[in-house]
Design a protein around this motif. Structure first.
Motif, PDB file in Angstrom:
ATOM      1  N   GLY A 196       2.529   9.437  -0.793  1.00 59.07           N
ATOM      2  CA  GLY A 196       1.312   9.898  -1.441  1.00 59.07           C
ATOM      3  C   GLY A 196       0.297   8.798  -1.678  1.00 59.07           C
ATOM      4  N   PHE A 197       0.489   7.663  -1.016  1.00 61.83           N
ATOM      5  CA  PHE A 197      -0.434   6.534  -1.135  1.00 61.83           C
ATOM      6  C   PHE A 197      -1.155   6.317   0.199  1.00 61.83           C
ATOM      7  CE2 PHE A 197       3.214   5.537  -3.947  1.00 61.83           C
ATOM      8  CZ  PHE A 197       2.551   5.563  -5.166  1.00 61.83           C
ATOM      9  N   SER A 198      -2.250   5.591   0.167  1.00 63.13           N
ATOM     10  CA  SER A 198      -2.940   5.236   1.404  1.00 63.13           C
ATOM     11  C   SER A 198      -2.052   4.328   2.245  1.00 63.13           C
ATOM     12  CB  SER A 198      -4.246   4.505   1.081  1.00 63.13           C
ATOM     13  OG  SER A 198      -3.970   3.227   0.515  1.00 63.13           O
ATOM     14  N   VAL A 199      -2.370   4.202   3.496  1.00 63.90           N
ATOM     15  CA  VAL A 199      -1.598   3.324   4.380  1.00 63.90           C
ATOM     16  C   VAL A 199      -1.598   1.897   3.849  1.00 63.90           C
ATOM     17  CG1 VAL A 199      -1.530   2.280   6.672  1.00 63.90           C
ATOM     18  CG2 VAL A 199      -1.955   4.735   6.444  1.00 63.90           C
ATOM     19  N   LYS A 200      -2.764   1.408   3.463  1.00 68.85           N
ATOM     20  CA  LYS A 200      -2.862   0.037   2.948  1.00 68.85           C
ATOM     21  C   LYS A 200      -2.011  -0.149   1.697  1.00 68.85           C
ATOM     22  CE  LYS A 200      -6.208  -3.388   1.292  1.00 68.85           C
ATOM     23  NZ  LYS A 200      -7.659  -3.658   1.016  1.00 68.85           N
ATOM     24  N   GLU A 201      -2.103   0.811   0.762  1.00 65.68           N
ATOM     25  CA  GLU A 201      -1.346   0.697  -0.477  1.00 65.68           C
ATOM     26  C   GLU A 201       0.152   0.810  -0.220  1.00 65.68           C
ATOM     27  OE1 GLU A 201      -0.692   0.295  -4.635  1.00 65.68           O
ATOM     28  OE2 GLU A 201      -2.408  -0.165  -3.351  1.00 65.68           O
ATOM     29  N   THR A 202       0.547   1.677   0.691  1.00 64.34           N
ATOM     30  CA  THR A 202       1.966   1.816   1.022  1.00 64.34           C
ATOM     31  C   THR A 202       2.520   0.523   1.582  1.00 64.34           C
ATOM     32  OG1 THR A 202       1.678   4.183   1.478  1.00 64.34           O
ATOM     33  CG2 THR A 202       3.652   3.127   2.360  1.00 64.34           C
ATOM     34  N   ILE A 203       1.795  -0.092   2.479  1.00 60.64           N
ATOM     35  CA  ILE A 203       2.250  -1.348   3.084  1.00 60.64           C
ATOM     36  C   ILE A 203       2.341  -2.451   2.030  1.00 60.64           C
ATOM     37  CG2 ILE A 203       1.587  -3.183   4.692  1.00 60.64           C
ATOM     38  CD1 ILE A 203       0.513  -0.961   6.536  1.00 60.64           C
ATOM     39  N   THR A 204       1.372  -2.493   1.123  1.00 55.63           N
ATOM     40  CA  THR A 204       1.417  -3.470   0.027  1.00 55.63           C
ATOM     41  C   THR A 204       2.659  -3.258  -0.828  1.00 55.63           C
ATOM     42  OG1 THR A 204      -0.990  -3.675  -0.060  1.00 55.63           O
ATOM     43  CG2 THR A 204       0.243  -4.298  -2.037  1.00 55.63           C
ATOM     44  N   ARG A 205       2.945  -2.013  -1.165  1.00 52.46           N
ATOM     45  CA  ARG A 205       4.098  -1.716  -2.016  1.00 52.46           C
ATOM     46  C   ARG A 205       5.415  -1.947  -1.284  1.00 52.46           C
ATOM     47  NH1 ARG A 205       2.871   2.439  -6.699  1.00 52.46           N
ATOM     48  NH2 ARG A 205       0.652   2.050  -7.018  1.00 52.46           N
ATOM     49  N   LEU A 206       5.450  -1.708   0.019  1.00 60.06           N
ATOM     50  CA  LEU A 206       6.643  -2.052   0.793  1.00 60.06           C
ATOM     51  C   LEU A 206       6.909  -3.553   0.719  1.00 60.06           C
ATOM     52  CD1 LEU A 206       6.207   0.148   4.002  1.00 60.06           C
ATOM     53  CD2 LEU A 206       8.036   0.361   2.311  1.00 60.06           C
ATOM     54  N   GLY A 207       5.842  -4.317   0.725  1.00 59.65           N
ATOM     55  CA  GLY A 207       5.991  -5.762   0.644  1.00 59.65           C
ATOM     56  C   GLY A 207       6.651  -6.220  -0.636  1.00 59.65           C
ATOM     57  N   ARG A 208       6.435  -5.494  -1.737  1.00 61.32           N
ATOM     58  CA  ARG A 208       7.100  -5.827  -2.998  1.00 61.32           C
ATOM     59  C   ARG A 208       8.613  -5.694  -2.872  1.00 61.32           C
ATOM     60  NH1 ARG A 208       3.559  -1.979  -7.009  1.00 61.32           N
ATOM     61  NH2 ARG A 208       1.476  -2.834  -6.564  1.00 61.32           N
ATOM     62  N   LEU A 209       9.064  -4.817  -1.974  1.00 58.34           N
ATOM     63  CA  LEU A 209      10.494  -4.619  -1.733  1.00 58.34           C
ATOM     64  C   LEU A 209      10.997  -5.469  -0.572  1.00 58.34           C
ATOM     65  CD1 LEU A 209      10.572  -0.718  -2.083  1.00 58.34           C
ATOM     66  CD2 LEU A 209      11.262  -2.403  -3.809  1.00 58.34           C
ATOM     67  N   MET A 210      10.151  -6.389  -0.116  1.00 60.45           N
ATOM     68  CA  MET A 210      10.487  -7.289   0.991  1.00 60.45           C
ATOM     69  C   MET A 210      10.745  -6.515   2.280  1.00 60.45           C
ATOM     70  SD  MET A 210      10.080 -10.017  -0.684  1.00 60.45           S
ATOM     71  CE  MET A 210      10.558 -11.252   0.522  1.00 60.45           C
ATOM     72  N   LEU A 211       9.948  -5.471   2.495  1.00 55.07           N
ATOM     73  CA  LEU A 211      10.041  -4.692   3.723  1.00 55.07           C
ATOM     74  C   LEU A 211       8.747  -4.821   4.522  1.00 55.07           C
ATOM     75  CD1 LEU A 211      11.671  -1.328   2.557  1.00 55.07           C
ATOM     76  CD2 LEU A 211      12.770  -3.176   3.849  1.00 55.07           C
TER      77      LEU A 211
END
Length: 255
Positions: free
Chosen positions: A29-44
């Protein structure tokens, strides 16, 4: 198997379930940019995502899924009803769509998945249980009430992500319009704390190693109330109950 959340609430929802080299997103439910940023917090990294499952068509669960699938060239799994209702999100280029029967288990690479239908104000909403063959993770949000089948599917899970959307008193006296209060608190709305606790009490929790309260309303609930309701059922310390927040979700939990 391990799992984490990128965020949970009315402004956007997304979970990650990982087993071996398979990493699935549940909703986006997030934008592509926001999803990628949040994945980065999980080291993905984005290229590590194998696919996306979509529970239903509401914006906070589906609006980013198809653009992300297009960008990463990965499939999307969803029910026929959800597919019909998400036409507005489809990108111009063709993406891989996999239709799910909400009563038929299936597998995506290393992860076994049991879908199940739920009562919610969407066309064909579906929630899921994930398994690596040994452990089971049940996810239940965006549901107006329980059913015998929901109880059957979620019983005996090793981990649960369970909706605790609102406190009934806070919803009743809160800022929502009468119509929205009726929708949220109705049979096709969202689980309140006590209803979530009642459902939890009817399950076999003998294997439960993790429980996370999810989809908390920012205006009609508090973390303390959700934790209190669930901890009373499990006779555990309230701090053992995890919370999926809107801004940060929750960090990796392992089974």
């Amino acid at each position: 198997m391990r799992f984490a959340s990128l965020g949970s609430g009315s402004s956007g929802n997304c979970m990650v379930v990982e087993q071996a080299s398979t990493r699935l997103l549940l909703d986006c439910g997030f934008s592509v940019k926001e999803t990628i940023t949040r994945l980065g917090r999980l080291m993905l990294e984005p290229h590590q995502i194998s696919g996306i499952l979509v529970t239903h068509e509401h914006d906070d669960h589906a609006k980013g899924a198809f653009k992300l699938a297009e960008k990463l060239n990965i499939p999307v799994w969803l029910s026929h009803g959800t597919r019909v209702m998400t036409t507005r999100y489809m990108p111009k280029s063709e993406i891989q769509i996999k239709i799910v029967d909400s009563h038929t288990p299936f597998a995506i690479d290393d992860i076994q998945i049991t879908p199940f239908p739920v009562p919610h104000d969407a066309r064909e909403p579906t929630q899921f249980v994930f398994s690596d063959g040994q452990y089971r993770l049940g996810v239940l949000t965006d549901v107006g009430g329980t059913t015998p089948y929901i109880q059957q599917v979620l019983s005996g899970c090793d981990a649960l992500v369970l909706e605790c959307n609102h406190d009934l008193s806070m919803l009743e006296t809160g800022p929502y319009s009468y119509a929205l209060k009726k929708r949220v608190g109705g049979h096709f709305g969202h689980l309140d704390n006590q209803s979530a606790a009642h459902l939890l009490a009817m399950l076999d929790n003998s294997k439960l190693k993790h429980i996370v309260a999810a989809h908390l309303s920012a205006k009609n609930n508090t973390q303390a109330l959700a934790k209190s309701a669930l901890s009373q059922v499990l006779s555990c310390d309230a701090d053992w109950i995890g919370i999926a927040t809107q801004n940060t979700g929750f960090d990796w939990r392992s089974l």
